[in-house]
Design an enzyme around this catalytic site. Structure first.
Site, mmCIF file in Angstrom:
data_model
loop_
_atom_site.group_PDB
_atom_site.id
_atom_site.type_symbol
_atom_site.label_atom_id
_atom_site.label_comp_id
_atom_site.label_asym_id
_atom_site.label_seq_id
_atom_site.Cartn_x
_atom_site.Cartn_y
_atom_site.Cartn_z
ATOM 1 N N ILE A 86 0.853 -1.181 0.000
ATOM 2 C CA ILE A 86 0.000 0.000 0.000
ATOM 3 C C ILE A 86 0.896 1.241 0.000
ATOM 4 O O ILE A 86 1.830 1.344 0.798
ATOM 5 C CB ILE A 86 -0.913 0.010 1.242
ATOM 6 C CG1 ILE A 86 -1.843 -1.206 1.238
ATOM 7 C CG2 ILE A 86 -1.734 1.299 1.303
ATOM 8 C CD1 ILE A 86 -2.588 -1.413 2.547
ATOM 9 N N LYS A 92 2.392 2.638 -6.793
ATOM 10 C CA LYS A 92 1.863 1.978 -7.990
ATOM 11 C C LYS A 92 1.065 2.928 -8.883
ATOM 12 O O LYS A 92 1.238 2.938 -10.097
ATOM 13 C CB LYS A 92 1.001 0.781 -7.582
ATOM 14 C CG LYS A 92 1.763 -0.315 -6.873
ATOM 15 C CD LYS A 92 0.846 -1.441 -6.417
ATOM 16 C CE LYS A 92 -0.239 -0.953 -5.468
ATOM 17 N NZ LYS A 92 0.304 -0.293 -4.246
ATOM 18 N N SER A 93 0.179 3.710 -8.280
ATOM 19 C CA SER A 93 -0.651 4.624 -9.078
ATOM 20 C C SER A 93 0.207 5.653 -9.803
ATOM 21 O O SER A 93 -0.014 5.947 -10.984
ATOM 22 C CB SER A 93 -1.675 5.334 -8.187
ATOM 23 O OG SER A 93 -2.560 4.403 -7.593
ATOM 24 N N GLU A 129 -6.335 0.293 -10.143
ATOM 25 C CA GLU A 129 -7.203 -0.368 -9.169
ATOM 26 C C GLU A 129 -8.532 0.379 -9.088
ATOM 27 O O GLU A 129 -8.544 1.611 -9.052
ATOM 28 C CB GLU A 129 -6.545 -0.385 -7.787
ATOM 29 C CG GLU A 129 -5.551 -1.485 -7.590
ATOM 30 C CD GLU A 129 -5.275 -1.760 -6.121
ATOM 31 O OE1 GLU A 129 -5.482 -2.903 -5.692
ATOM 32 O OE2 GLU A 129 -4.825 -0.846 -5.420
ATOM 33 N N GLU A 178 -2.726 -2.618 -12.364
ATOM 34 C CA GLU A 178 -2.327 -2.182 -11.029
ATOM 35 C C GLU A 178 -2.810 -3.250 -10.044
ATOM 36 O O GLU A 178 -3.943 -3.267 -9.631
ATOM 37 C CB GLU A 178 -2.929 -0.816 -10.698
ATOM 38 C CG GLU A 178 -2.399 -0.249 -9.393
ATOM 39 C CD GLU A 178 -2.974 1.120 -9.060
ATOM 40 O OE1 GLU A 178 -2.694 1.606 -7.954
ATOM 41 O OE2 GLU A 178 -3.712 1.693 -9.891
ATOM 42 N N ARG A 206 4.114 7.780 2.836
ATOM 43 C CA ARG A 206 3.366 8.136 1.623
ATOM 44 C C ARG A 206 1.860 8.075 1.858
ATOM 45 O O ARG A 206 1.102 8.811 1.226
ATOM 46 C CB ARG A 206 3.785 7.216 0.473
ATOM 47 C CG ARG A 206 5.177 7.539 -0.052
ATOM 48 C CD ARG A 206 5.652 6.551 -1.094
ATOM 49 N NE ARG A 206 6.962 6.941 -1.605
ATOM 50 C CZ ARG A 206 7.780 6.142 -2.288
ATOM 51 N NH1 ARG A 206 7.412 4.891 -2.546
ATOM 52 N NH2 ARG A 206 8.954 6.581 -2.716
ATOM 53 N N TYR A 261 0.393 9.003 4.607
ATOM 54 C CA TYR A 261 0.086 10.295 5.235
ATOM 55 C C TYR A 261 0.069 11.410 4.193
ATOM 56 O O TYR A 261 -0.792 12.291 4.217
ATOM 57 C CB TYR A 261 1.111 10.622 6.323
ATOM 58 C CG TYR A 261 1.060 9.710 7.521
ATOM 59 C CD1 TYR A 261 -0.142 9.116 7.936
ATOM 60 C CD2 TYR A 261 2.219 9.419 8.247
ATOM 61 C CE1 TYR A 261 -0.179 8.264 9.031
ATOM 62 C CE2 TYR A 261 2.188 8.574 9.351
ATOM 63 C CZ TYR A 261 0.980 8.001 9.733
ATOM 64 O OH TYR A 261 0.943 7.159 10.816
ATOM 65 N N PHE A 288 9.971 9.059 -7.451
ATOM 66 C CA PHE A 288 10.062 8.707 -8.867
ATOM 67 C C PHE A 288 10.639 9.843 -9.709
ATOM 68 O O PHE A 288 11.278 9.598 -10.738
ATOM 69 C CB PHE A 288 8.680 8.349 -9.421
ATOM 70 C CG PHE A 288 8.152 7.039 -8.915
ATOM 71 C CD1 PHE A 288 9.004 6.038 -8.498
ATOM 72 C CD2 PHE A 288 6.787 6.804 -8.858
ATOM 73 C CE1 PHE A 288 8.524 4.833 -8.031
ATOM 74 C CE2 PHE A 288 6.290 5.599 -8.394
ATOM 75 C CZ PHE A 288 7.159 4.611 -7.982
#
Length: 260
Positions: A30, A34-35, A53, A127, A188, A190, A242
């Protein structure tokens, strides 16, 4: 007027040009990123598409791109099953995991009939997959006593049947594992501020991290799907933002795709 040429009669996992659609699952904890990652990938090549997702369905909210999509029966009835699961996992874990997997299968199957049917080198990025639904998340909830023995047995039976009906169309050609520490994922969570997730403890993320490591890094996690043992896996360290290495990550994905 000339008669148009006959087009290749393709299967759901094949483009109209006869090219097989590569299916790659993006896996990770989580808030591993990914998104963000799939949003980067969909900008790289017109032959690449992503299936995010269906979180909006879990929260009973229509996302912007689904503005004209008919509401499902479950949405009409109301209820934020994601929030319900986090607030009372012993009551709602079975319901949530069943619906999460169902909505994922629905979204991924629908994507196979999308614009990639006309692509030359089609790649579809999921995803997460139906496998992480079961072997990471549902399994962890069962082991944490949030699903009882009967619910877990029914869930596995249902999952096996759903895959016997639709699984061949969703079989993966590769997996990309976004590897981040549980502490980074918690940070992340938060930052992105999704209300339903704000009460997630570090211990929960640590359990999920261990399962991801067993499945995708050490490959010691056993599943009912033998082909998964041979599926190629690309592991990417995503502890850093990223933005600092976007180009490098994309190049690694391209190289990975050339070998799958």
């Amino acid at each position: 007027m000339a008669t148009p040429p006959k087009r290749f009669c393709s299967s759901p996992s094949t483009s109209s040009e006869g090219t097989r659609i590569k299916k790659i699952s993006i896996e990770g904890n989580i808030a591993a990123g990914k998104s963000t990652f799939v949003n980067i990938l969909k900008q790289v090549c017109e032959d690449w598409e992503v299936v995010p997702e269906p979180v909006a369905r879990w929260c009973n909210v229509q996302s912007t791109q689904d503005e004209f999509e008919e509401l499902t029966t479950s949405q009409k009835s109301g209820g934020n099953v994601l929030q319900m699961m986090y607030e009372k996992p012993e009551r709602w874990s079975f319901i949530f995991q069943s619906y999460a997997c169902l909505s994922r299968i629905r979204a991924q199957l629908a994507s196979l009939n999308g614009s990639l049917r006309d692509a030359e080198k089609p790649v579809l990025f999921f995803e997460r997959s139906v496998y992480s639904d079961r072997y990471i998340f549902a399994s962890n909830l069962y082991e944490s006593d949030c699903m009882n023995e009967t619910e877990w047995t029914i869930y596995q039976d249902w999952h096996d049947w759903m895959n016997s009906q639709f699984g061949q169309s969703l079989e993966l050609d590769g997996i990309i594992y976004l590897r981040a520490t549980p502490e980074k994922c918690l940070n992340r969570i938060y930052i992105r501020g999704r209300d339903e997730e704000q009460g997630i403890p570090l211990e929960y993320l640590e359990k999920l991290h261990y399962k991801h490591e067993s499945w995708l890094l050490h490959r010691t996690l056993k599943t009912n799907f033998e082909y998964l043992q041979e599926v190629p896996i690309l592991t990417l360290d995503v502890n850093l933002d990223f933005k600092d290495k976007e180009e490098s990550l994309v190049e690694k994905v391209k190289e990975f795709l050339s070998t799958t």
